[in-house]
Design a protein around this motif. Sequence first.
Motif, short mmCIF file in Angstrom:
data_model
loop_
_atom_site.label_atom_id
_atom_site.label_comp_id
_atom_site.label_asym_id
_atom_site.label_seq_id
_atom_site.Cartn_x
_atom_site.Cartn_y
_atom_site.Cartn_z
N GLY A 1 0.79 -1.22 0.00
CA GLY A 1 0.00 0.00 0.00
C GLY A 1 0.82 1.27 0.00
N VAL A 2 2.10 1.18 -0.32
CA VAL A 2 3.00 2.34 -0.32
C VAL A 2 3.11 2.88 -1.74
CG1 VAL A 2 5.37 3.15 0.08
CG2 VAL A 2 4.32 1.50 1.65
N ARG A 3 2.74 4.14 -1.92
CA ARG A 3 2.88 4.79 -3.22
C ARG A 3 4.18 5.59 -3.21
NH1 ARG A 3 -2.60 7.76 -4.77
NH2 ARG A 3 -1.41 7.98 -6.73
N ALA A 4 5.10 5.20 -4.09
CA ALA A 4 6.41 5.86 -4.11
C ALA A 4 6.87 6.01 -5.55
CB ALA A 4 7.44 5.05 -3.32
N ASP A 5 7.49 7.12 -5.83
CA ASP A 5 8.13 7.32 -7.12
C ASP A 5 9.45 6.55 -7.12
OD1 ASP A 5 10.04 8.81 -9.04
OD2 ASP A 5 8.06 9.64 -9.53
N PRO A 6 9.82 5.91 -8.23
CA PRO A 6 11.11 5.21 -8.26
C PRO A 6 12.29 6.10 -7.85
CG PRO A 6 9.81 4.63 -10.19
CD PRO A 6 9.06 5.70 -9.48
N GLU A 7 12.18 7.40 -8.07
CA GLU A 7 13.25 8.31 -7.68
C GLU A 7 13.42 8.36 -6.16
OE1 GLU A 7 15.34 10.16 -9.80
OE2 GLU A 7 14.47 8.67 -11.18
N GLU A 8 12.41 7.95 -5.41
CA GLU A 8 12.50 7.97 -3.95
C GLU A 8 13.13 6.70 -3.39
OE1 GLU A 8 8.81 9.27 -1.95
OE2 GLU A 8 7.98 9.40 -3.98
N VAL A 9 13.27 5.66 -4.20
CA VAL A 9 13.75 4.36 -3.73
C VAL A 9 15.27 4.33 -3.75
CG1 VAL A 9 13.74 1.87 -4.15
CG2 VAL A 9 11.66 3.21 -4.55
N LEU A 10 15.86 3.95 -2.64
CA LEU A 10 17.31 3.74 -2.56
C LEU A 10 17.55 2.25 -2.31
CD1 LEU A 10 20.24 4.83 -2.32
CD2 LEU A 10 19.83 5.07 0.14
N VAL A 11 18.30 1.61 -3.20
CA VAL A 11 18.63 0.20 -3.05
C VAL A 11 19.81 0.08 -2.09
CG1 VAL A 11 19.37 -1.90 -4.23
CG2 VAL A 11 17.78 -0.33 -5.36
N VAL A 12 19.67 -0.77 -1.09
CA VAL A 12 20.69 -0.91 -0.06
C VAL A 12 21.04 -2.39 0.12
CG1 VAL A 12 20.01 1.17 1.17
CG2 VAL A 12 18.91 -1.00 1.75
N ALA A 13 22.10 -2.63 0.90
CA ALA A 13 22.54 -4.00 1.18
C ALA A 13 21.82 -4.53 2.40
CB ALA A 13 24.04 -4.03 1.36
N GLY A 14 20.51 -4.66 2.31
CA GLY A 14 19.72 -5.21 3.40
C GLY A 14 19.34 -4.17 4.44
N THR A 15 18.48 -4.59 5.38
CA THR A 15 18.02 -3.69 6.42
C THR A 15 19.17 -3.23 7.32
OG1 THR A 15 15.85 -4.78 6.40
CG2 THR A 15 16.39 -3.46 8.34
N ALA A 16 20.17 -4.08 7.50
CA ALA A 16 21.32 -3.70 8.33
C ALA A 16 21.98 -2.44 7.77
CB ALA A 16 22.32 -4.85 8.41
N GLN A 17 22.20 -2.40 6.46
CA GLN A 17 22.81 -1.19 5.90
C GLN A 17 21.84 -0.02 5.94
OE1 GLN A 17 23.72 -0.55 1.63
NE2 GLN A 17 25.81 -0.10 2.29
N ALA A 18 20.56 -0.28 5.77
CA ALA A 18 19.58 0.81 5.87
C ALA A 18 19.69 1.50 7.23
CB ALA A 18 18.17 0.27 5.65
#
Length: 527
Positions: A197-214
């Motif tokens: 249910g999350v509406r997000a623009d792809p520009e808002e998404v940051l790919v990370v190395a798992g939740t630990a790095q987040a």
Amino acid sequence: MNRSKDIGVERSKVERSHETGADFLQLDVAQAPPGGLTDWLTGRLREAVADGRLPAGGRLPATRVLAAELGVSRGVVTDAYRRLTEAGMLTGRGRGGTVVVALAPAAVPAAPPVRPAPVLFRADPGPEVFDHLRGTPARIDLTPGVPDLAAFPRAAWLRAERAVLDGLAAADLGYGDVRGTPALRQAVAHWLARNRGVRADPEEVLVVAGTAQALALLGRALGRVGITEVAVEDPGSLGARQHLAHWLAATPPVPVDAEGIRVDALRATGAPAVLLTPAHQYPTGVVLGGERRRALLGWAADGGLVIEDDYDAEHRYDRPPVPALRAELPDRVCYAGSISKLLAPALRTGWLLVPAALREAVLEAKRFADLGNPVLPQLVLARLLESGELDRHLRLLRRRHRTRRDAMIAAVRTHLPTAHVHGAAAGLHLMLTLPEELGCTDTELATAALARGVKVQPLSWHARLPYPPGLVLGYAAPSPGAIAEGVAVLGELVRRAGRQPSPSERRPGCGTTKNSVTRPTGRPSAS
């Protein structure tokens, strides 16, 4: 005349080696004594075998290749290999090349010193505890946080990888976008809209190395904007708390009850931010209730910042889906998710969405951390997400995990009838609370279980405020038979501990003998 010509040719090759050199063992023929090339090369190879730079099974370069790199005749290399073969150190395997088969006799290493095994289940576990826990073998592993890795969709992954490589341009193999590939960011945005249910623009998404790095990136970014304190749920994930505590000054605990985190207690801490697992609280498994959810959003609207770890949200069996907090208040919620529990932790891939005010600070932290995740796995994952393969895999996992959950609940009812089961409606683990009069601490119980070949986590690891003793048991990875056997061992240990022997018969630990090593007890202190 012929001998002079040969010497001239050899000298010319040696001179050329100064320009080319050999990467192999960093051999430099300029160090060889005049007329002693073969003896020198034999000695250097013998030294490399002896000190382990050429381990048993290691392959040597072909004689023609090494001779060309060194600028010597092929006969020099062939003769050196022959001498070491006669000494029993090398062997020729045809097309397999020449390989090392044994250490030099004079260089057999001494036995390493015996180091005491780390005490795993201390009351105050350090950040290295999960490394030690993962590295400790056990006949039955009931530790939480691991999906059914045997179900990894290998065939679907290979198909997607081949398709990606077939369509990959040469430029796609260069350094990628620090934020992640556009294909994966778009696929994640679609996945979140469809499933969370999350509406997000792809520009808002940051790919990370798992939740630990987040969490690490958020810790650095929050410090830059003056936030040095993030409250955490209690009980709550020890690992997540450790990651935040590495970067921040304080992680005050906030109690969790049957409705989730107590917002009144959160306000009382004065912390400007909080880390939550609202869809399936770790480790209790409770869902943030409606009234509590509204109270939390009110706290956030008043200036608080929520870090939402969407832990186990997709693994549900007996309850409807719960929308992500990010869907309701995107300007005050940092949202972290990953595929560690859906595919495999080894892929080290997740995503992070943050409010606009934090976006540049988080992106800068990611840039200086690693310049972005590896590109090829991102493209493969994007294809699995967009093709529907991941949805099909999730449906398979839910069926398998439900069967194993049911097996664990049945085993607990049979062998641990005094235990209370929490969080069974979703997730990959159960939390068990045990009677206060258990007769030993849960760390002692976990120690005794490991001695019997069953690996679990004590509940006290995840609690700093007063809480009943208990265990956190993962059911996704082991088979139903292994689950039943492991829980039976736990039941036997609990029954032994509950017998309350006389002082002369009392054992130093939970189900251990008089000669067993007593583990430290108690609870971690608050920080």
